[in-house]
Design a protein around this motif. Structure first.
Motif, PDB file in Angstrom:
ATOM      1  N   ALA A  96       0.832  -1.202   0.000  1.00 44.67           N
ATOM      2  CA  ALA A  96       0.000   0.000   0.000  1.00 44.67           C
ATOM      3  C   ALA A  96       0.865   1.251   0.000  1.00 44.67           C
ATOM      4  O   ALA A  96       0.665   2.175  -0.805  1.00 44.67           O
ATOM      5  CB  ALA A  96      -0.926  -0.002   1.210  1.00 44.67           C
ATOM      6  N   GLN A 100       1.292   3.734  -3.377  1.00 42.14           N
ATOM      7  CA  GLN A 100       0.822   5.116  -3.276  1.00 42.14           C
ATOM      8  C   GLN A 100       1.980   6.099  -3.419  1.00 42.14           C
ATOM      9  O   GLN A 100       1.823   7.169  -4.019  1.00 42.14           O
ATOM     10  CB  GLN A 100       0.068   5.296  -1.960  1.00 42.14           C
ATOM     11  N   TRP A 108      -3.517   0.294  -6.301  1.00 49.78           N
ATOM     12  CA  TRP A 108      -3.766  -0.190  -4.940  1.00 49.78           C
ATOM     13  C   TRP A 108      -5.246  -0.542  -4.771  1.00 49.78           C
ATOM     14  O   TRP A 108      -5.574  -1.574  -4.186  1.00 49.78           O
ATOM     15  CB  TRP A 108      -3.344   0.855  -3.914  1.00 49.78           C
TER      16      TRP A 108
END
Length: 227
Positions: A96, A100, A108
């Motif tokens: 994650a 990002q 994601w």
């Protein structure tokens, strides 16, 4: 994963070349030269720390994903995310953060969607890992998406967890289930094993609210289950 209520169906993409050999689901053997002899460390040498391996493989995967996106190879990028969804649960917070950081927020979201199709115990493990890492919203999202599977499948999954003594997973799965699904849908999930499932469903509904509990009691009775 097809979701009740008409969610779009993802057509499986073609075979994917040049993908990194990340960890795979339980019972599968890692492929590729980089894993040759990985099952046993050479005598006199210790295996690499798992966090080092995780970070390297995550970086390799994200680099490949960015290359596929830049080249417009969307089907292959999706296939890679589908494979990554089967990585160990404790990799999800790192995935994650790195996705990002790389500006791949949409990927994601896709990865969470694919993870929602995991077996119930692994679904809960992924959600737990995200919550433990401070990503509660992601953990709740993957559970909500995961309980969108058919009612009978939820019931069978819960029975399997009960048989294995996985009470924690049972509680997490049913809590999400009775929050997201209608009482009528929850009642249908009791069909694979009413004697076991009805009390568990009612306990989960009671934990949400008195209103949800009584709505489920009514739905169970209409469905022919004593509650």
């Amino acid at each position: 994963m097809a979701e009740e209520g008409g969610a779009p169906v993802v057509v499986p993409p073609a075979a994917v070349p040049d993908l990194p050999n990340g960890p795979v689901s339980k019972g599968r053997t890692p492929r590729g030269a980089r894993f040759a002899g990985a099952a046993e460390a050479p005598e006199g040498r210790s295996a690499e720390p798992s966090d080092v391996v995780a970070r390297r493989e995550t970086a390799d995967t994200i680099a490949t994903l960015m290359r596929l996106r830049a080249e417009g190879r969307t089907g292959e990028a999706h296939a890679l995310l589908t494979e990554v969804a089967h990585w160990p649960a404790d990799r999800f917070p790192l995935l994650a953060a790195e996705l990002q950081h790389a500006g791949l927020r949409a990927d994601w979201a896709t990865l969470l969607w694919e993870a929602a199709s995991l077996p119930a115990d692994r679904l809960v493990a992924a959600a737990d890992a995200l919550v433990a890492a401070g990503r509660s919203a992601d953990g709740e999202q993957v559970l909500r998406q995961g309980v969108a599977r058919p009612a009978g499948e939820i019931g069978a999954a819960v029975l399997g967890l009960v048989a294995e003594g996985r009470r924690r997973e049972v509680s997490a799965l049913l809590d999400a289930y009775v929050r997201v699904r209608t009482p009528e849908e929850a009642a249908r999930s009791a069909e694979p094993g009413p004697q076991t499932l009805v009390p568990l469903l009612l306990a989960a509904a009671r934990g949400v609210s008195d209103e949800r509990h009584w709505d489920l009691v009514h739905a169970l009775r209409v469905a022919g289950f004593s509650a």
